[in-house]
Design a protein around this motif. Structure first.
Motif, PDB file in Angstrom:
ATOM      1  N   THR A 109       5.593   3.419  -2.633  1.00 28.72           N
ATOM      2  CA  THR A 109       5.201   2.185  -1.963  1.00 28.72           C
ATOM      3  C   THR A 109       6.137   2.050  -0.762  1.00 28.72           C
ATOM      4  OG1 THR A 109       5.025  -0.224  -2.218  1.00 28.72           O
ATOM      5  CG2 THR A 109       6.667   0.850  -3.585  1.00 28.72           C
ATOM      6  N   GLU A 111       7.728  -1.029   0.863  1.00 29.95           N
ATOM      7  CA  GLU A 111       8.416  -2.271   1.254  1.00 29.95           C
ATOM      8  C   GLU A 111       9.686  -1.981   2.063  1.00 29.95           C
ATOM      9  OE1 GLU A 111       6.970  -1.891  -1.658  1.00 29.95           O
ATOM     10  OE2 GLU A 111       5.663  -3.633  -1.858  1.00 29.95           O
ATOM     11  N   ARG A 140       3.403   8.599  -7.532  1.00 26.98           N
ATOM     12  CA  ARG A 140       4.130   8.000  -8.661  1.00 26.98           C
ATOM     13  C   ARG A 140       4.028   8.981  -9.817  1.00 26.98           C
ATOM     14  NH1 ARG A 140       2.103   1.635  -8.023  1.00 26.98           N
ATOM     15  NH2 ARG A 140       2.839   1.491  -5.874  1.00 26.98           N
ATOM     16  N   CYS A 152      -3.534   8.423 -11.420  1.00 23.34           N
ATOM     17  CA  CYS A 152      -3.051   9.765 -11.139  1.00 23.34           C
ATOM     18  C   CYS A 152      -1.677   9.689 -10.493  1.00 23.34           C
ATOM     19  CB  CYS A 152      -4.050  10.521 -10.276  1.00 23.34           C
ATOM     20  SG  CYS A 152      -4.703   9.558  -8.939  1.00 23.34           S
ATOM     21  N   GLU A 281      -8.077  -2.687 -12.240  1.00 24.83           N
ATOM     22  CA  GLU A 281      -7.349  -3.294 -11.124  1.00 24.83           C
ATOM     23  C   GLU A 281      -7.547  -2.425  -9.883  1.00 24.83           C
ATOM     24  OE1 GLU A 281      -2.940  -3.715 -11.486  1.00 24.83           O
ATOM     25  OE2 GLU A 281      -3.086  -3.108  -9.389  1.00 24.83           O
TER      26      GLU A 281
HETATM   27  N1  5CA Z   1       3.512  -2.392  -2.800  1.00 24.64           N
HETATM   28  C1  5CA Z   1       2.524  -3.032  -3.606  1.00 24.64           C
HETATM   29  C2  5CA Z   1       1.422  -3.600  -2.778  1.00 24.64           C
HETATM   30  S1  5CA Z   1       1.178  -2.730  -1.323  1.00 24.64           S
HETATM   31  C3  5CA Z   1       1.985  -2.040  -4.628  1.00 24.64           C
HETATM   32  O1  5CA Z   1       2.348  -0.885  -4.610  1.00 24.64           O
HETATM   33  N2  5CA Z   1       1.137  -2.524  -5.500  1.00 24.64           N
HETATM   34  S2  5CA Z   1       0.531  -1.748  -6.766  1.00 24.64           S
HETATM   35  O2  5CA Z   1       1.546  -1.023  -7.456  1.00 24.64           O
HETATM   36  O3  5CA Z   1      -0.151  -2.722  -7.545  1.00 24.64           O
HETATM   37  O4  5CA Z   1      -0.514  -0.723  -6.236  1.00 24.64           O
HETATM   38  C4  5CA Z   1      -1.603  -1.140  -5.429  1.00 24.64           C
HETATM   39  C5  5CA Z   1      -2.909  -0.544  -5.906  1.00 24.64           C
HETATM   40  O5  5CA Z   1      -2.825   0.874  -5.914  1.00 24.64           O
HETATM   41  C6  5CA Z   1      -3.270  -0.909  -7.342  1.00 24.64           C
HETATM   42  O6  5CA Z   1      -3.942  -2.146  -7.387  1.00 24.64           O
HETATM   43  C7  5CA Z   1      -4.187   0.232  -7.729  1.00 24.64           C
HETATM   44  O7  5CA Z   1      -5.508  -0.033  -7.296  1.00 24.64           O
HETATM   45  C8  5CA Z   1      -3.626   1.410  -6.962  1.00 24.64           C
HETATM   46  N3  5CA Z   1      -2.798   2.268  -7.836  1.00 24.64           N
HETATM   47  C9  5CA Z   1      -1.577   1.988  -8.337  1.00 24.64           C
HETATM   48  N4  5CA Z   1      -1.138   2.995  -9.113  1.00 24.64           N
HETATM   49  C10 5CA Z   1      -2.111   3.940  -9.118  1.00 24.64           C
HETATM   50  C11 5CA Z   1      -2.255   5.234  -9.735  1.00 24.64           C
HETATM   51  N5  5CA Z   1      -1.290   5.752 -10.487  1.00 24.64           N
HETATM   52  N6  5CA Z   1      -3.398   5.932  -9.504  1.00 24.64           N
HETATM   53  C12 5CA Z   1      -4.362   5.425  -8.715  1.00 24.64           C
HETATM   54  N7  5CA Z   1      -4.283   4.230  -8.099  1.00 24.64           N
HETATM   55  C13 5CA Z   1      -3.175   3.494  -8.294  1.00 24.64           C
END
Ligand code: 5CA
Length: 437
Positions: A109, A111, A140, A152, A281
């Motif tokens: 991410t 920030e 991640r 993923c 989500e």
């Molecule tokens: N920094 C904040 C907002 S920018 C952030 O990272 N939010 S999060 O962790 O909620 O991720 C944002 C979106 O990314 C999630 O709502 C989801 O739709 C997608 N996401 C998060 N992790 C994964 C993953 N491991 N695989 C696929 N999509 C993902």
């Protein structure tokens, strides 16, 4: 595009490793190919859909005044040490060293990085508010990547960041994003519910998840059905209207199991309106004030020349996850029907082809050329295969409209079929006008 030329490795067998329908369909229709656990190549069909989703996300971000930029995938550990998250983030962060032995990481991410960009450029309240976003790969190191592109390790995300002088102004930015998310998911043909959520490793005390309904979702949800009755077109892009909008949405009960309490559910929602289901989500927004700007010394002069930590929020949409989520929401009884806005092609022409009959194919080519001239993105199924196999295959590829040239064609009229509906016999002109609606 002719189907025989399209790189679309369709498989007949149900892939054993795929537990949910979107993962199965994406592998069967060759939209993706796993490269290693939780890491995928996007093949032409899947890539096309993802790019269309990305474009809708982009247009809706631009329409609230957010500005697109691009930050790198690889970040220095220094800024994460400044914010204090380098140790906190834990094993999900992929840490690497460059040849000088410097600690780097693949961004999960952004920030810290955006705060670093911002603090070196903007110093005065006069430049606020700012809304910046990029659409970039994230990494991640999920302990259990599963369900294909839904959870993923490497995924494509839109992440936006807001910068304001006061908490009050920052909430206005938050509301704009809230609105743009609802509009985005509407355009993708998805029904999304905003829900108050926990903030996890991002932090802050105001947060909403946007969840779309799907039985295979990972989040259990409890909501009042009336949330679907709110008409988004009644709100305007101004602070008062958007404040009312967030109020209207958030006063209707909708929570994930993290916040669920039976007595609250029963108290707030009439029995007949109670909806308990599962969801995915697809977006998550956060307001965390000065959580990053304070330790990273990102200061702004206010009207009196006093220095303040800038107030920030972050706003994510899982662009690659949305491909899978859209399939979960639309794939039923072995038929996938893409929403028109993100279908890999606008229409497919399916001529009945045999050695003795070249006529149907030639007619198909004529129609193909005609539609191409009108900028309609058309696929011609030129594969020598019987019609029933062709239909089964197109039920999976999911292009919502078909022009079928075969025994039912009559002179200049052809079968026009919308998936999941009955076909009708129409002239090419009528078909064109239907495709342009
Ligand atoms: N920094 C904040 C907002 S920018 C952030 O990272 N939010 S999060 O962790 O909620 O991720 C944002 C979106 O990314 C999630 O709502 C989801 O739709 C997608 N996401 C998060 N992790 C994964 C993953 N491991 N695989 C696929 N999509 C993902």
């Amino acid at each position: 595009m002719y189907l025989s030329k399209l790189f679309i490795p369709i498989t007949k067998d149900l892939p054993a490793e795929a537990k949910i329908k979107s993962h199965q369909l994406m592998l069967r229709t060759g939209m993706i190919k796993q490269s290693s656990a939780g890491i995928y190549s996007w093949l032409p069909l899947g890539f096309k859909v993802m790019k269309k989703i990305e474009q809708i996300v982009r247009e809706e971000q631009n329409s609230i005044g957010a500005q697109e930029m691009l930050m790198p995938t690889i970040q220095s550990s220094e800024i994460w040490k400044e914010s204090g998250r380098y140790d906190d983030y834990g094993e999900e962060m992929l840490r690497i060293k460059d040849r000088q032995g410097r600690e780097m990481l693949y961004g999960p991410t952004n920030e810290e990085l955006i705060t670093d960009v911002f603090r070196s450029s903007i110093k005065s309240y006069k430049s606020l508010p700012q809304l910046l976003y990029h659409i970039q790969w994230k990494f991640r190191d999920e302990i259990r990547p599963r369900f294909g592109v839904m959870r993923c390790k490497e995924f494509y995300m839109k992440d936006a960041y807001s910068f304001d002088l006061s908490d009050e102004d920052a909430k206005k930015s938050y509301n704009k994003m809230f609105y743009s998310y609802l509009k985005t998911f509407n355009r993708l043909g998805l029904k999304a519910i905003p829900m108050a959520a926990d903030t996890g490793p991002i932090g802050g005390d105001l947060s909403h998840e946007f969840i779309i309904l799907a039985e295979t979702g990972e989040s259990k949800i409890y909501a009042d059905k009336n949330i679907f009755e709110i008409d988004l077109t009644q709100y305007k892009l101004n602070d008062a209207s958007l404040k009312k909008m967030r109020g209207d949405f958030t006063k209707i009960y909708a929570v994930t199991d993290e916040k669920y309490k039976k007595e609250d559910f029963d108290k707030n929602v009439k029995k007949e309106n109670q909806m308990t289901t599962k969801g995915i989500e697809v977006g998550h927004i956060f307001y965390f004030s000065d959580k990053y700007s304070k330790p990273m010394n990102c200061l702004i002069d206010d009207q009196n020349g006093k220095k303040n930590s800038v107030k920030m929020g972050s706003y994510g949409i899982g662009v690659s996850r949305l491909v899978g989520a859209t399939i979960e929401a639309n794939y039923n009884n072995n038929v996938m029907k893409w929403p028109k806005s993100i279908s890999p092609f606008d229409v497919v022409i399916i001529p009945s082809i045999s050695k003795n009959n070249k006529e149907n194919f030639e007619k198909g080519v004529q129609i193909y050329q005609n539609l191409k001239k009108q900028n309609i993105d058309v696929l011609l199924d030129d594969v020598d295969e019987n019609m029933s196999n062709k239909f089964k295959k197109h039920d999976l590829i999911g292009i919502p409209y078909q022009i079928i040239i075969g025994s039912k064609s009559d002179g200049d009229k052809f079968e026009f079929k919308e998936l999941n509906s009955k076909s009708e016999l129409l002239s090419l002109e009528k078909i064109k006008s239907k495709l342009k609606i």
